[in-house]
Motif scaffolding. Sequence first.
Motif, PDB file in Angstrom:
ATOM      1  N   ASP A   1       0.829  -1.201   0.000  1.00 50.11           N
ATOM      2  CA  ASP A   1       0.000   0.000   0.000  1.00 50.11           C
ATOM      3  C   ASP A   1       0.867   1.256   0.000  1.00 50.11           C
ATOM      4  O   ASP A   1       0.599   2.212  -0.735  1.00 50.11           O
ATOM      5  N   LYS A   2       1.926   1.254   0.797  1.00 50.43           N
ATOM      6  CA  LYS A   2       2.834   2.412   0.856  1.00 50.43           C
ATOM      7  C   LYS A   2       3.572   2.602  -0.466  1.00 50.43           C
ATOM      8  O   LYS A   2       3.968   3.717  -0.818  1.00 50.43           O
ATOM      9  N   LEU A   3       3.699   1.537  -1.209  1.00 44.29           N
ATOM     10  CA  LEU A   3       4.417   1.591  -2.477  1.00 44.29           C
ATOM     11  C   LEU A   3       3.520   1.992  -3.648  1.00 44.29           C
ATOM     12  O   LEU A   3       3.897   2.833  -4.469  1.00 44.29           O
ATOM     13  N   MET A   4       2.293   1.444  -3.704  1.00 37.29           N
ATOM     14  CA  MET A   4       1.488   1.522  -4.923  1.00 37.29           C
ATOM     15  C   MET A   4       0.151   2.222  -4.803  1.00 37.29           C
ATOM     16  O   MET A   4      -0.567   2.347  -5.802  1.00 37.29           O
ATOM     17  N   SER A   5      -0.233   2.673  -3.638  1.00 38.47           N
ATOM     18  CA  SER A   5      -1.567   3.247  -3.475  1.00 38.47           C
ATOM     19  C   SER A   5      -1.677   4.639  -4.089  1.00 38.47           C
ATOM     20  O   SER A   5      -0.841   5.510  -3.848  1.00 38.47           O
ATOM     21  N   ASN A   6      -2.753   4.851  -4.859  1.00 41.85           N
ATOM     22  CA  ASN A   6      -3.063   6.181  -5.395  1.00 41.85           C
ATOM     23  C   ASN A   6      -3.907   6.994  -4.419  1.00 41.85           C
ATOM     24  O   ASN A   6      -4.267   8.139  -4.706  1.00 41.85           O
ATOM     25  N   TYR A   7      -4.200   6.425  -3.245  1.00 40.75           N
ATOM     26  CA  TYR A   7      -5.089   7.085  -2.289  1.00 40.75           C
ATOM     27  C   TYR A   7      -4.343   7.633  -1.071  1.00 40.75           C
ATOM     28  O   TYR A   7      -4.953   8.038  -0.106  1.00 40.75           O
ATOM     29  N   ARG A   8      -3.017   7.632  -1.134  1.00 39.39           N
ATOM     30  CA  ARG A   8      -2.235   8.238  -0.067  1.00 39.39           C
ATOM     31  C   ARG A   8      -1.102   9.032  -0.705  1.00 39.39           C
ATOM     32  O   ARG A   8      -0.344   8.524  -1.546  1.00 39.39           O
ATOM     33  N   SER A   9      -0.959  10.274  -0.269  1.00 38.19           N
ATOM     34  CA  SER A   9       0.001  11.182  -0.890  1.00 38.19           C
ATOM     35  C   SER A   9       1.445  10.790  -0.623  1.00 38.19           C
ATOM     36  O   SER A   9       2.350  11.217  -1.346  1.00 38.19           O
ATOM     37  N   ASP A  10       1.674   9.967   0.415  1.00 41.43           N
ATOM     38  CA  ASP A  10       3.043   9.598   0.747  1.00 41.43           C
ATOM     39  C   ASP A  10       3.493   8.303   0.077  1.00 41.43           C
ATOM     40  O   ASP A  10       4.601   7.829   0.331  1.00 41.43           O
ATOM     41  N   SER A  11       2.664   7.713  -0.775  1.00 41.75           N
ATOM     42  CA  SER A  11       3.072   6.488  -1.453  1.00 41.75           C
ATOM     43  C   SER A  11       4.115   6.805  -2.518  1.00 41.75           C
ATOM     44  O   SER A  11       4.195   7.925  -3.035  1.00 41.75           O
ATOM     45  N   VAL A  12       4.894   5.816  -2.860  1.00 42.15           N
ATOM     46  CA  VAL A  12       5.934   6.003  -3.868  1.00 42.15           C
ATOM     47  C   VAL A  12       5.319   6.383  -5.211  1.00 42.15           C
ATOM     48  O   VAL A  12       5.810   7.282  -5.897  1.00 42.15           O
ATOM     49  N   ILE A  13       4.238   5.712  -5.576  1.00 38.12           N
ATOM     50  CA  ILE A  13       3.638   5.982  -6.881  1.00 38.12           C
ATOM     51  C   ILE A  13       3.083   7.399  -6.961  1.00 38.12           C
ATOM     52  O   ILE A  13       3.179   8.071  -7.995  1.00 38.12           O
ATOM     53  N   GLU A  14       2.516   7.908  -5.870  1.00 35.39           N
ATOM     54  CA  GLU A  14       1.988   9.275  -5.892  1.00 35.39           C
ATOM     55  C   GLU A  14       3.098  10.313  -5.880  1.00 35.39           C
ATOM     56  O   GLU A  14       2.957  11.387  -6.473  1.00 35.39           O
ATOM     57  N   GLN A  15       4.206  10.010  -5.250  1.00 37.05           N
ATOM     58  CA  GLN A  15       5.354  10.914  -5.326  1.00 37.05           C
ATOM     59  C   GLN A  15       5.867  10.991  -6.763  1.00 37.05           C
ATOM     60  O   GLN A  15       6.222  12.076  -7.252  1.00 37.05           O
ATOM     61  N   PHE A  16       5.882   9.857  -7.434  1.00 38.00           N
ATOM     62  CA  PHE A  16       6.291   9.856  -8.842  1.00 38.00           C
ATOM     63  C   PHE A  16       5.301  10.650  -9.689  1.00 38.00           C
ATOM     64  O   PHE A  16       5.696  11.413 -10.585  1.00 38.00           O
ATOM     65  N   ASN A  17       4.011  10.478  -9.421  1.00 41.06           N
ATOM     66  CA  ASN A  17       2.993  11.167 -10.219  1.00 41.06           C
ATOM     67  C   ASN A  17       3.080  12.684 -10.112  1.00 41.06           C
ATOM     68  O   ASN A  17       2.622  13.402 -11.000  1.00 41.06           O
ATOM     69  N   GLN A  18       3.657  13.185  -9.039  1.00 43.58           N
ATOM     70  CA  GLN A  18       3.769  14.627  -8.845  1.00 43.58           C
ATOM     71  C   GLN A  18       5.007  15.231  -9.512  1.00 43.58           C
ATOM     72  O   GLN A  18       5.182  16.450  -9.509  1.00 43.58           O
ATOM     73  N   LEU A  19       5.842  14.391 -10.119  1.00 42.99           N
ATOM     74  CA  LEU A  19       7.054  14.908 -10.756  1.00 42.99           C
ATOM     75  C   LEU A  19       6.718  15.771 -11.969  1.00 42.99           C
ATOM     76  O   LEU A  19       5.734  15.521 -12.670  1.00 42.99           O
ATOM     77  N   PRO A  20       7.552  16.769 -12.259  1.00 48.49           N
ATOM     78  CA  PRO A  20       7.379  17.552 -13.482  1.00 48.49           C
ATOM     79  C   PRO A  20       7.885  16.777 -14.695  1.00 48.49           C
ATOM     80  O   PRO A  20       8.556  15.747 -14.562  1.00 48.49           O
ATOM     81  N   ALA A  21       7.570  17.272 -15.870  1.00 45.19           N
ATOM     82  CA  ALA A  21       8.035  16.632 -17.103  1.00 45.19           C
ATOM     83  C   ALA A  21       9.558  16.591 -17.141  1.00 45.19           C
ATOM     84  O   ALA A  21      10.228  17.563 -16.779  1.00 45.19           O
TER      85      ALA A  21
END
Length: 350
Positions: A67-87
């Motif tokens: 969940d900490k790695l792949m969840s789109n429902y928590r801002s501290d997950s790894v996947i959500e940190q990646f999603n916030q990256l700029p181009a």
Amino acid sequence: MKLPRHYLVVCASVLLLCLAACQPQPQSLGFAGLAQGSSYHVSYHGGDQVSESDLQQAVEAELQRIDKLMSNYRSDSVIEQFNQLPAGASMSVGAELVALFRQALQVSAASDGCYDLTLQPLGRLWGFADDQLQIPDTATLKALLQRIGMAQIEVVDTERLRKHSATAALDLSSIAQGYTAARMARILEQHGIVDYIAEIGGEMVLRGRRDDGSPWQVAIQHPGFAQQPTAWRHSVSAASDSAVALTTSGSYRHYLSADGRRYSHILDARNGYPVQHNTVSVTVQHSDAALADAWSTALLCLGLAQGVAVADEQGIAALFIQTVNAGDAPAAADPAEYQEVTSAFWRDRL
């Protein structure tokens, strides 16, 4: 991690699903809980060297890690940190995420781009994020499609991904629960358990037999009985010496309506529109649970006509259910209103 949309109903001893057709066996063990926006269940026997409570603790620790790695429902997950990256930015997301993305790339290519992990912004555009349908105009839709897509994510190395568009956002919900079921199964096997069902959100991995020697019984829910969890259409008897994954994707629960028309939450990445065919459920058997999860979604996206051809070409064991009559969505409970079609590889896989 995602709202449940896969609906395999499991008939296994003390799997805690309260199915009238399944009688619990006193020798079996099992436990259940909530995770990833859904529920999970484990049923097993053997493994005398580990207590049920210790086993559940190990499984839940793994669920929390994923969940900490792949969840789109928590801002501290790894996947959500990646999603916030700029181009143009890259980030270490770990070997697991890179491996899953590479598997998704294979399924995307084989499905002619119908399957895509970057459709989260597209779902929001259509209103599926807050269940408020918004039909986008053609220009807006085309502009968004140019900023998302699997090509907007680059594999840098075994642990890093790079974004080529700030808009692109990964959503692993169509592959992560299959992967999670496989991780649960691995924990069971690490404790010497080889007769089990490990299920989360309807995605499951099973191995061996029930404690009385009979095959595990898995029932695939009839789309016409969407409001009756104990009603099913197709039962699978499964006994396998090696782990086998079963996953189902369906379009008959999550949809939005407007002007008498239903819009499926399954979006075709090739054109940006909800799928418009009559295929309402696809179940896949596979040795790899993550691929089974991805393929059930991809084949549902393609629909029966294209899906069976792709499944046969790729060697995928798949069961398709579609409505017989043209219409917006399944509603009838009569089996005569539905058609089952299997790929060449479905039979004799379990």
